[in-house]
Design an enzyme around this catalytic site. Sequence first.
Site: not given
Ligand code: PGA
Length: 248
Positions: A9-11, A94, A96, A166, A172, A211, A232-233
């Site tokens: 997930n590149w966001k 998600h 967010e 999640e 993050g 994470s 994500g990251g």
């Molecule tokens: P993260 O994000 O790996 O940076 O914690 C995961 C996500 O939000 O899908």
Amino acid sequence: MRRTIVAGNWKMNASKESVNKLILGILSGMSEVSSEVVVCAPFPYLSQVEALITHSQVKLGAQNLNANPAGAFTGEVSANMIKDFGARYVIVGHSERRSLYRETSSLVAEKVKAALDNDLTPLLCVGESLEQREAGETETVVAEQINAVIELVGIGAFRNIIIAYEPVWAIGTGKTASPEQAQAVHLFIRSLLGESNESIAQGTPILYGGSMNAGNANELISCADIDGGLIGGAALKAEDFLQICKAG
Ligand code: PGA
């Protein structure tokens, strides 16, 4: 045997240059990867990624969609448009989006339905906040998020849905859920699905996200009910992402 899936997930992180570099980097290591690999790119880059991954095992996803098929919804993107650019997956709900854009569980369910109606596989995200975990509400929160979807599309639709657990406090933050914590919630989710249909419960992939990185992916993915990761990251660096894909 459930398949292992690793989705990036590149966001809101991309440029034409970085996308090129990232995808070429991922492609260069794919011969050693046996899990299903999906990259979820921001809308403007779907076309670029579509072209880069042609004839590869890498699959394309989007990060959100509007539940309506078309019309006067300025700034929004429909399931059909996503499909038009070769994407077969879409992240829905998600945390967010639930927190920053006030997406309710019923809206998330509508989006899951719109994705399914257009042959997109939804990556349905669920998870509790730190406050909710500390109040002992993890299972109630996750059940409410999943039940809203079951109520709208029915348990049968979960043959084509991927769930991502999640925990919001792990996203993050560098604070990963321990394999025991994650496994417990994954098992809970599977039992919840099993209350409606045991064979669907056993077949539904449940990914962990929050994470996950090259260092902890193996331990998490080897848990009985963890079928891969939503990253994500660590999905923004080809080397790290590939390492996670190999863990699967
Ligand atoms: P993260 O994000 O790996 O940076 O914690 C995961 C996500 O939000 O899908």
